[in-house]
Design a protein around this motif. Structure first.
Motif, short mmCIF file in Angstrom:
data_model
loop_
_atom_site.label_atom_id
_atom_site.label_comp_id
_atom_site.label_asym_id
_atom_site.label_seq_id
_atom_site.Cartn_x
_atom_site.Cartn_y
_atom_site.Cartn_z
N LYS A 4 28.12 37.62 73.42
CA LYS A 4 29.43 37.81 72.80
C LYS A 4 29.35 37.68 71.28
N GLN A 5 28.55 36.74 70.84
CA GLN A 5 28.39 36.55 69.40
C GLN A 5 27.71 37.76 68.77
N LYS A 32 30.15 40.62 68.43
CA LYS A 32 31.06 40.33 67.32
C LYS A 32 30.37 40.55 65.97
N HIS A 79 30.11 44.30 65.37
CA HIS A 79 31.42 44.87 65.07
C HIS A 79 31.91 44.47 63.69
N ASP A 80 31.83 43.19 63.37
CA ASP A 80 32.41 42.68 62.13
C ASP A 80 31.56 42.98 60.90
#
Length: 210
Positions: free
Chosen positions: A168-169, A172, A175-176
């Motif tokens: 999940k990290q 993220k 994406h970020d």
């Protein structure tokens, strides 16, 4: 700003050499085959200024000591992986039967994001954890490329089943920090061929919905 991809070491990990008009260069992730790396530097009359690590897994540090000693230059790694260079269990070399790797401590640590200058070469540090806790990417706005380590690949993403990995990290982080870069940015990955941000936004099956 120029760059060259040099696959090296037992897993063909991509080492990158980046240099400017003054022939000052930075070396990223020297994973092995130090003679090939040194031959390229000599052939192109480059002046190494620093070694920067996207992270400290064994296949990215196999030639670290040889390169560091040859050119007497500092090595940088994220502070979250400060102990990994010294510990075969953390850097993974203890488990993959390709030779145990223990390096000297890094000469300095990456502690934050933002613009930084190494030997006259300016880049932006992006924290992109997930594949490992201290994974970082190095963005060269002037050159239009980012060295993403094992975060983002052509049509794939980094594995997260190693110690400290977090799927999940990682999603993220991609994406970020990476997909927010200009769409024509060239992505220089830790393994395989280069890609672009728009290519991965449109076609990477692991990034559906982004």
């Amino acid at each position: 700003m120029k760059w060259r991809r040099i696959p090296a070491g037992p897993l063909g990990t991509n080492c990158y050499v980046v240099w400017n008009q003054e022939n000052n260069c930075l070396i990223f992730d020297p994973g092995g085959d130090e003679q090939i790396i040194k031959a390229f530097i000599k052939k192109n009359n480059l002046n190494p200024k620093a070694i920067l690590l996207t992270h400290a897994h064994f296949d990215h540090i196999g030639a670290l000591e040889e390169i560091r000693s040859t050119y007497q230059i500092p090595a940088f790694v994220h502070e979250k992986e400060a102990k990994w260079l010294l510990d075969p269990a953390l850097n993974g070399s203890q488990f993959f039967q390709m030779g145990v790797i223990r390096c000297r401590p890094a000469d300095d640590f990456i502690t934050k994001e933002g613009s930084q200058n190494f030997g006259g070469i300016t880049l932006e540090i992006l924290e992109t954890p997930g594949h490992s806790p201290g994974s970082v990417s190095f963005y060269f706005e002037e050159g239009g490329f980012v060295i993403s380590g094992d975060a983002l690949f052509l049509g794939s993403i980094g594995r997260t089943d190693l110690p400290g990995g977090d799927h999940k990290q990682l999603i993220k982080s991609i994406h970020d920090k990476l997909l927010s870069l200009p769409e024509d940015t060239i992505v220089l990955s830790g393994h395989g061929e280069e890609t672009t941000i728009i290519q991965e936004m449109d076609h990477n099956p692991f990034l559906n919905g982004f």
